[in-house]
Design a protein around this motif. Structure first.
Motif, mmCIF file in Angstrom:
data_model
loop_
_atom_site.group_PDB
_atom_site.id
_atom_site.type_symbol
_atom_site.label_atom_id
_atom_site.label_comp_id
_atom_site.label_asym_id
_atom_site.label_seq_id
_atom_site.Cartn_x
_atom_site.Cartn_y
_atom_site.Cartn_z
ATOM 1 N N PRO A 208 0.985 -1.309 0.180
ATOM 2 C CA PRO A 208 0.127 -0.051 -0.112
ATOM 3 C C PRO A 208 0.711 1.258 -0.018
ATOM 4 C CG PRO A 208 -0.489 -1.323 1.910
ATOM 5 C CD PRO A 208 0.419 -1.925 1.221
ATOM 6 N N GLN A 209 0.280 2.370 -0.435
ATOM 7 C CA GLN A 209 1.102 3.497 -0.798
ATOM 8 C C GLN A 209 1.665 3.883 0.641
ATOM 9 O OE1 GLN A 209 1.562 4.542 -3.545
ATOM 10 N NE2 GLN A 209 2.973 6.394 -3.037
ATOM 11 N N ILE A 210 0.994 3.676 1.505
ATOM 12 C CA ILE A 210 1.427 4.191 2.904
ATOM 13 C C ILE A 210 2.645 3.755 3.310
ATOM 14 C CG2 ILE A 210 0.334 2.744 4.488
ATOM 15 C CD1 ILE A 210 -0.144 5.236 6.329
ATOM 16 N N GLU A 211 3.027 2.308 2.938
ATOM 17 C CA GLU A 211 4.181 1.742 3.113
ATOM 18 C C GLU A 211 5.319 2.481 2.331
ATOM 19 O OE1 GLU A 211 4.694 -0.676 5.374
ATOM 20 O OE2 GLU A 211 2.438 -0.986 5.781
ATOM 21 N N LEU A 212 5.068 2.645 1.216
ATOM 22 C CA LEU A 212 6.062 3.347 0.263
ATOM 23 C C LEU A 212 6.260 4.784 1.032
ATOM 24 C CD1 LEU A 212 4.847 2.751 -3.195
ATOM 25 C CD2 LEU A 212 7.008 1.855 -2.035
ATOM 26 N N ASP A 213 5.183 5.887 1.316
ATOM 27 C CA ASP A 213 5.720 6.888 1.924
ATOM 28 C C ASP A 213 6.745 6.754 3.109
ATOM 29 O OD1 ASP A 213 3.967 8.128 0.187
ATOM 30 O OD2 ASP A 213 2.166 8.348 1.542
ATOM 31 N N ARG A 214 6.313 5.781 3.741
ATOM 32 C CA ARG A 214 7.273 5.467 5.042
ATOM 33 C C ARG A 214 8.595 5.042 4.629
ATOM 34 N NH1 ARG A 214 2.522 1.994 7.629
ATOM 35 N NH2 ARG A 214 1.316 3.757 8.722
ATOM 36 N N LEU A 215 8.725 4.418 3.539
ATOM 37 C CA LEU A 215 10.083 4.028 3.174
ATOM 38 C C LEU A 215 10.812 5.329 2.600
ATOM 39 C CD1 LEU A 215 12.382 2.058 1.949
ATOM 40 C CD2 LEU A 215 10.852 1.730 0.087
ATOM 41 N N ALA B 230 10.214 8.170 3.452
ATOM 42 C CA ALA B 230 10.518 9.181 4.584
ATOM 43 C C ALA B 230 11.766 8.666 5.200
ATOM 44 C CB ALA B 230 9.446 9.301 5.471
ATOM 45 N N HIS B 231 11.860 7.632 5.387
ATOM 46 C CA HIS B 231 13.112 6.779 5.909
ATOM 47 C C HIS B 231 14.267 7.165 5.091
ATOM 48 C CE1 HIS B 231 14.706 2.733 7.829
ATOM 49 N NE2 HIS B 231 15.862 3.887 7.964
ATOM 50 N N MET B 232 14.054 6.836 4.053
ATOM 51 C CA MET B 232 15.322 7.200 2.996
ATOM 52 C C MET B 232 15.867 8.555 2.932
ATOM 53 S SD MET B 232 15.503 5.715 -0.461
ATOM 54 C CE MET B 232 17.170 6.126 -1.899
ATOM 55 N N GLU B 233 14.935 9.839 3.030
ATOM 56 C CA GLU B 233 15.292 10.948 2.960
ATOM 57 C C GLU B 233 15.622 11.300 4.313
ATOM 58 O OE1 GLU B 233 11.983 13.606 1.218
ATOM 59 O OE2 GLU B 233 12.538 14.982 2.898
ATOM 60 N N ALA B 234 15.394 10.814 5.491
ATOM 61 C CA ALA B 234 15.888 11.039 6.811
ATOM 62 C C ALA B 234 17.422 10.623 6.599
ATOM 63 C CB ALA B 234 15.108 10.476 7.704
ATOM 64 N N ALA B 235 17.680 9.439 6.323
ATOM 65 C CA ALA B 235 18.908 8.659 6.303
ATOM 66 C C ALA B 235 19.834 9.544 5.250
ATOM 67 C CB ALA B 235 18.949 7.240 5.809
ATOM 68 N N GLY C 180 15.112 -2.278 5.857
ATOM 69 C CA GLY C 180 16.563 -3.082 6.566
ATOM 70 C C GLY C 180 17.823 -2.566 5.957
ATOM 71 N N VAL C 181 17.724 -2.266 4.446
ATOM 72 C CA VAL C 181 19.023 -1.830 4.254
ATOM 73 C C VAL C 181 19.346 -0.608 4.613
ATOM 74 C CG1 VAL C 181 19.924 -0.954 1.668
ATOM 75 C CG2 VAL C 181 18.790 -3.246 1.896
ATOM 76 N N LEU C 182 18.145 0.350 4.603
ATOM 77 C CA LEU C 182 18.660 1.694 4.992
ATOM 78 C C LEU C 182 19.075 1.690 6.461
ATOM 79 C CD1 LEU C 182 15.205 3.586 3.649
ATOM 80 C CD2 LEU C 182 17.618 3.808 2.841
ATOM 81 N N SER C 183 18.318 0.988 7.468
ATOM 82 C CA SER C 183 18.854 0.774 8.622
ATOM 83 C C SER C 183 20.192 0.279 8.933
ATOM 84 C CB SER C 183 18.033 -0.199 9.535
ATOM 85 O OG SER C 183 16.704 0.350 9.453
ATOM 86 N N SER C 184 20.467 -0.453 7.976
ATOM 87 C CA SER C 184 22.037 -1.070 7.922
ATOM 88 C C SER C 184 22.875 0.009 7.764
ATOM 89 C CB SER C 184 22.129 -2.231 7.070
ATOM 90 O OG SER C 184 23.398 -2.808 7.073
ATOM 91 N N PHE C 185 22.666 0.980 6.669
ATOM 92 C CA PHE C 185 23.385 1.904 6.281
ATOM 93 C C PHE C 185 23.523 2.937 7.740
ATOM 94 C CE2 PHE C 185 22.849 0.986 1.651
ATOM 95 C CZ PHE C 185 24.224 0.597 1.423
ATOM 96 N N GLU C 186 22.254 3.226 8.300
ATOM 97 C CA GLU C 186 22.223 4.102 9.240
ATOM 98 C C GLU C 186 23.202 3.824 10.417
ATOM 99 O OE1 GLU C 186 18.344 6.785 9.438
ATOM 100 O OE2 GLU C 186 17.792 4.504 9.283
ATOM 101 N N ASN C 187 22.950 2.347 10.794
ATOM 102 C CA ASN C 187 23.717 2.043 12.044
ATOM 103 C C ASN C 187 24.360 0.597 11.707
ATOM 104 O OD1 ASN C 187 22.187 3.744 13.975
ATOM 105 N ND2 ASN C 187 20.429 2.363 13.084
ATOM 106 N N PRO C 188 25.384 0.653 10.959
ATOM 107 C CA PRO C 188 26.447 -0.313 10.588
ATOM 108 C C PRO C 188 27.035 -1.008 11.745
ATOM 109 C CG PRO C 188 27.555 1.855 10.034
ATOM 110 C CD PRO C 188 26.229 2.230 10.674
ATOM 111 N N HIS C 189 27.098 -2.333 11.509
ATOM 112 C CA HIS C 189 27.675 -3.036 12.552
ATOM 113 C C HIS C 189 28.665 -4.232 11.951
ATOM 114 C CE1 HIS C 189 25.001 -1.968 15.761
ATOM 115 N NE2 HIS C 189 24.031 -2.329 14.813
#
Lengths: 241, 241
Positions: A177-184, A186-191, A230-239
């Motif tokens: 659904p579009q809202i998931e894309l919106d969140r994705l 937003a996540h990407m832009e923030a990152a 998950g990919v974005l989170s991994s870039f934001e918080n690498p381990h």
């Protein structure tokens, strides 16, 4: 199409291998009624089995006739397949049109396929109401018996499938659904804000439009959107391990 | 369809006879561009000629590649033919729909056909934007290589015939060639290796397949692929302002 499945009539086939291949081609599309007219090497023919690749039921049920006329005696609509033009006065149909024609017709249909080398004789074509011709490369036309059978069987099965669609009803999963894309997004832009990606500021607005267009284009599923998150989170918080 | 005729890519074909039959099937419908990936018995293969039944020009012009990726590097639209379902998230098309899709597409198309026994491997399917599946008898499916080729070639040639009117004046931008996507994927994988994304190692292979499938699905343009590369670089080398 079971109750109106046409009969595939092989007229004077030469090689058992080709009879087997024709059986395989038929069964691939759910057709099993084969009739054989005056096969050169008799019947049953031990060369047919191996090339049938498991379509033995077609060969076992195949009926043999001495003449084409006898083979189609119980049929109401006879179609003759031919590649060559012979000053036909009968209607010539491409396989798709022939399939439609058979589907619309009332009564049993038979399709005649000629011997490997020579094709159907004039006498056989005379029996037919209509002609089926596969439109092939004029400069190369080299369609063998099993190929002619498979193309006709394929077109016939498409007719049938239009109602049921057995294989293809399973389409890929539905886009998120579009809202998931919106969140994705937003996540990407923030990152990317954090990495300085949107510098210089005067180009940021256009870049954001481009990115959003790219993310909405694919029609990713919810699972895929999760993966991106998950990919974005991994870039934001690498381990690093 | 000459200027937009697709490339027929035989991936790891086993028998020369089947390569010959595929060539014959192609040329019957006016297609001549064959590429062969890692043929089991080398190339040229003396067994191919006889079954080509005169379609030697196709065999003579055939190009051999070590990998599927190299074979389709210059193509913008990759279609994988497969009979089996593998939880695809990509669009699955019947041959007729695939032919329409190719006709409407801007840029060179390639159609992948797998080895005789096993069909295409997951890695090859990953490269493709879309899947072509011939809807066959569920209880018997036994379509051989040349039969799959001829059905696709036949549907494509029908498009050509029908397509007397010029194609749509405004096409969407052409997808990037496959090699650009390969580079994007390699970049992404390398960047994510550094972040520890592929931990734990036993899940890495499956995760990589998922990611590659996600990247090949959208049909991004060269510009879009460049943008992604920029995004990745920004994550790798952040310059916060």
């Amino acid at each position: 199409m079971s109750n109106r499945a046409p009969v595939f009539v092989l007229v004077k086939p030469q090689l058992g291998e080709n009879i087997g291949k024709a059986a395989r081609a038929m069964l691939n599309f759910g057709f099993s009624e084969m009739r054989i007219v005056d096969p050169r090497d008799g019947w049953p023919n031990p060369s047919a089995g191996p090339t049938a690749a498991g379509a033995d039921i077609v060969l076992e049920k195949a009926e043999v006739f001495a003449t084409t006329a006898e083979a189609v005696a119980d049929c109401s609509h006879i179609y003759a397949t031919t590649v060559r033009k012979r000053g036909m006065t009968k209607e010539v149909l491409a396989p798709a049109a022939a399939a439609q024609d058979m589907q619309a017709s009332n009564g049993k249909c038979a399709i005649l396929f000629g011997p490997e080398r020579s094709g159907l004789e004039v006498m056989d074509v005379e029996l037919a109401r209509k002609i089926i011709t596969v439109p092939i490369n004029q400069e190369f036309g080299s369609l063998n018996l099993a190929q002619a059978v498979i193309l006709v069987a394929y077109e016939l099965s498409k007719m049938d499938e239009r109602n049921v669609q057995p294989t293809l009803e399973k389409q890929p999963s539905q886009p998120a659904p579009q809202i998931e894309l919106d969140r994705l997004y937003a996540h990407m832009e923030a990152a990317l804000e954090k990495t300085g990606y949107f510098y210089p500021p005067d180009r940021a607005a256009a870049t954001k439009i481009t990115l959003r267009n790219m993310l909405t284009k694919p029609g990713w599923t919810e699972e895929e959107v999760k993966t991106w998150r998950g990919v974005l989170s991994s870039f934001e918080n690498p381990h690093p391990k």
